[in-house]
Design an enzyme around this catalytic site. Structure first.
Site, short mmCIF file in Angstrom:
data_model
loop_
_atom_site.label_atom_id
_atom_site.label_comp_id
_atom_site.label_asym_id
_atom_site.label_seq_id
_atom_site.Cartn_x
_atom_site.Cartn_y
_atom_site.Cartn_z
N ASP A 77 6.91 -2.66 0.77
CA ASP A 77 6.69 -3.83 1.64
C ASP A 77 6.25 -3.32 3.01
O ASP A 77 6.45 -2.15 3.34
CB ASP A 77 7.99 -4.66 1.78
CG ASP A 77 7.79 -5.88 2.67
OD1 ASP A 77 6.80 -6.62 2.46
OD2 ASP A 77 8.58 -6.09 3.60
N SER A 78 5.70 -4.23 3.81
CA SER A 78 5.34 -3.85 5.17
C SER A 78 6.58 -3.47 5.98
O SER A 78 6.47 -2.78 6.99
CB SER A 78 4.61 -5.01 5.86
OG SER A 78 5.48 -6.13 5.93
N TYR A 111 2.20 -7.06 8.93
CA TYR A 111 0.84 -7.01 8.40
C TYR A 111 0.13 -8.36 8.56
O TYR A 111 -1.08 -8.43 8.54
CB TYR A 111 0.87 -6.71 6.90
CG TYR A 111 1.03 -5.27 6.49
CD1 TYR A 111 1.46 -4.29 7.38
CD2 TYR A 111 0.74 -4.90 5.17
CE1 TYR A 111 1.61 -2.98 6.96
CE2 TYR A 111 0.88 -3.58 4.75
CZ TYR A 111 1.32 -2.62 5.64
OH TYR A 111 1.46 -1.32 5.21
N GLY A 112 0.95 -9.44 8.64
CA GLY A 112 0.46 -10.80 8.44
C GLY A 112 -0.77 -11.23 9.22
O GLY A 112 -1.59 -11.98 8.72
N CYS A 139 5.47 -7.70 -1.39
CA CYS A 139 4.91 -8.23 -0.15
C CYS A 139 3.77 -9.18 -0.53
O CYS A 139 2.84 -8.77 -1.23
CB CYS A 139 4.38 -7.08 0.69
SG CYS A 139 3.54 -7.58 2.20
N ASN A 140 3.88 -10.41 -0.09
CA ASN A 140 2.83 -11.39 -0.42
C ASN A 140 1.51 -11.07 0.26
O ASN A 140 0.44 -11.23 -0.32
CB ASN A 140 3.28 -12.78 0.01
CG ASN A 140 4.37 -13.33 -0.88
OD1 ASN A 140 4.10 -14.03 -1.84
ND2 ASN A 140 5.61 -12.97 -0.60
N THR A 141 1.60 -10.64 1.52
CA THR A 141 0.38 -10.36 2.27
C THR A 141 -0.41 -9.25 1.60
O THR A 141 -1.63 -9.35 1.42
CB THR A 141 0.75 -9.99 3.73
OG1 THR A 141 1.69 -10.95 4.21
CG2 THR A 141 -0.46 -9.98 4.61
N GLU A 187 11.83 -8.60 11.69
CA GLU A 187 11.67 -7.15 11.90
C GLU A 187 12.46 -6.71 13.13
O GLU A 187 12.87 -5.56 13.22
CB GLU A 187 10.19 -6.79 12.05
CG GLU A 187 9.42 -6.77 10.73
CD GLU A 187 9.84 -5.63 9.80
OE1 GLU A 187 9.91 -4.48 10.24
OE2 GLU A 187 10.10 -5.91 8.60
N CYS A 209 6.83 -15.26 1.42
CA CYS A 209 6.89 -14.01 2.19
C CYS A 209 8.26 -13.44 1.90
O CYS A 209 9.27 -14.15 2.02
CB CYS A 209 6.72 -14.28 3.68
SG CYS A 209 7.03 -12.80 4.69
N THR A 210 8.29 -12.18 1.50
CA THR A 210 9.58 -11.63 1.04
C THR A 210 10.57 -11.42 2.18
O THR A 210 11.74 -11.15 1.95
CB THR A 210 9.36 -10.31 0.27
OG1 THR A 210 8.57 -9.41 1.09
CG2 THR A 210 8.63 -10.58 -1.03
N HIS A 211 10.09 -11.55 3.42
CA HIS A 211 11.03 -11.53 4.55
C HIS A 211 11.83 -12.85 4.66
O HIS A 211 12.94 -12.85 5.19
CB HIS A 211 10.27 -11.37 5.88
CG HIS A 211 9.82 -9.97 6.19
ND1 HIS A 211 8.85 -9.32 5.47
CD2 HIS A 211 10.20 -9.12 7.17
CE1 HIS A 211 8.66 -8.12 5.99
NE2 HIS A 211 9.45 -7.97 7.03
N1 DGL Z 1 7.09 -9.35 3.44
C1 DGL Z 1 5.69 -9.56 3.77
C2 DGL Z 1 5.15 -10.69 2.89
O1 DGL Z 1 5.74 -10.98 1.85
C3 DGL Z 1 5.54 -9.71 5.25
C4 DGL Z 1 4.18 -9.48 5.72
C5 DGL Z 1 4.06 -9.02 7.15
O2 DGL Z 1 4.31 -7.85 7.42
O3 DGL Z 1 3.63 -9.85 7.97
O4 DGL Z 1 4.14 -11.28 3.18
#
Ligand code: DGL
Length: 277
Positions: free
Chosen positions: A12-13, A44-45, A75-77, A160, A194-196
């Site tokens: 993940d990011s 990353y978003g 990570c979805n992004t 974060e 988003c996994t966050h």
């Molecule tokens: N956990 C990432 C996701 O699922 C976060 C992306 C990010 O870093 O903005 O999209």
């Protein structure tokens, strides 16, 4: 190379993938795992397509180099912006036999089972929302389901920085939930795409009317991995089963350990990784 036994890589990011990783280790406790958080370059978003692709590929190649023949983009992004190119262009030419799986398809495959109104909300990063990946994937499996999207650019930075449960987070949680719900009164299920975001569930619920389900991806992705390994014994058979879990971050390991231990629910001792291969 860190492990001589083959591991499942989880990427993940930053911290968000830990929500998925936790569910994966609950359901598949025996495998060896390497978790990589690119905290040094998160979020990353809001980054460009090319940058997200480049960062994701670097992380995937780093995990391949640590003896991970199977990598989950938790990570979805990264799944929205990089997965298809990696699967179609990089793996066949450079890494035949290696596999990379994402989080969007397993979610899209089951979302129709969670909505009665056939109107589903998707909350994600700008990168995920602008990619329209959820619109396309859900349309493929459930053409009758309408998808209404909302980007939530402040949520990942709050998480974060471990500020997500503080009172200051309320404004941004309330605002994005209200903006989404104003787009369609019939939404009865919201995908936390988003996994966050599962880390924000207590706050989101404060601002959500009754009768709207929140769908996190942790169990969905873990169940899909269980099924994948059953269907692919040639991959499952390569993987070591010594229950070794290693954590790496491109950020500060001490900060990572403090937050990750809370998010993951176990003591985490990470190492710093310099991602330039
Ligand atoms: N956990 C990432 C996701 O699922 C976060 C992306 C990010 O870093 O903005 O999209």
């Amino acid at each position: 190379m860190i492990n001589t036994q083959q591991s499942i890589g989880v990427f993940d990011s930053g911290y968000g993938g830990l929500t998925v990783f936790k569910s994966i280790v609950n359901k598949l406790p025996d495998y060896n795992y390497i978790y990589l958080g690119d905290n040094g370059r998160a979020p990353y978003g809001d980054r460009s397509f090319d940058t997200i692709y480049q960062y994701t590929l670097e992380c995937v190649e780093w995990l391949f180099a640590q003896n991970c023949p199977l990598v989950i983009l938790a990570c979805n992004t990264a799944s929205a912006k990089a997965l298809r190119s990696i699967q179609q262009n990089i793996l066949p030419n450079k890494y035949p036999g290696y596999r990379v799986l994402g989080v969007i398809r397993p979610t899209a495959e089951i979302v129709g089972d969670f909505t009665k109104s056939n109107v589903v909300g998707v909350m994600g990063t700008r990168g995920t929302v602008n990619s329209e990946s959820y619109l396309m994937e859900i349309d493929h499996f459930f053409p009758n389901v309408k998808v209404v999207q909302q980007s939530c650019p402040m949520w990942v930075p709050l998480i974060e920085n471990n500020e997500h449960l503080e009172p200051g987070a309320d404004y941004f949680v309330k605002e994005y939930v209200a903006e989404l719900l104003a787009k369609d009164a019939h939404i009865d299920c919201i995908i936390l795409a988003c996994t966050h975001y599962p880390l924000l569930i207590p706050k989101i619920k404060e601002f959500l009317p009754n009768g709207i389900d929140l769908l996190g991806q942790d169990d969905i992705v873990a169940d899909s991995l269980v099924s994948y390994l059953e269907r692919h014994p040639e991959i499952a058979g390569q993987l070591g089963k010594a229950a070794i879990r290693a954590f790496y971050t491109s950020g500060d390991p001490r900060a990572f350990d403090a937050s990750a231990s809370i998010f993951f629910g176990e003591t985490v001792n990470s190492n710093r990784v310099d991602l330039k291969l």
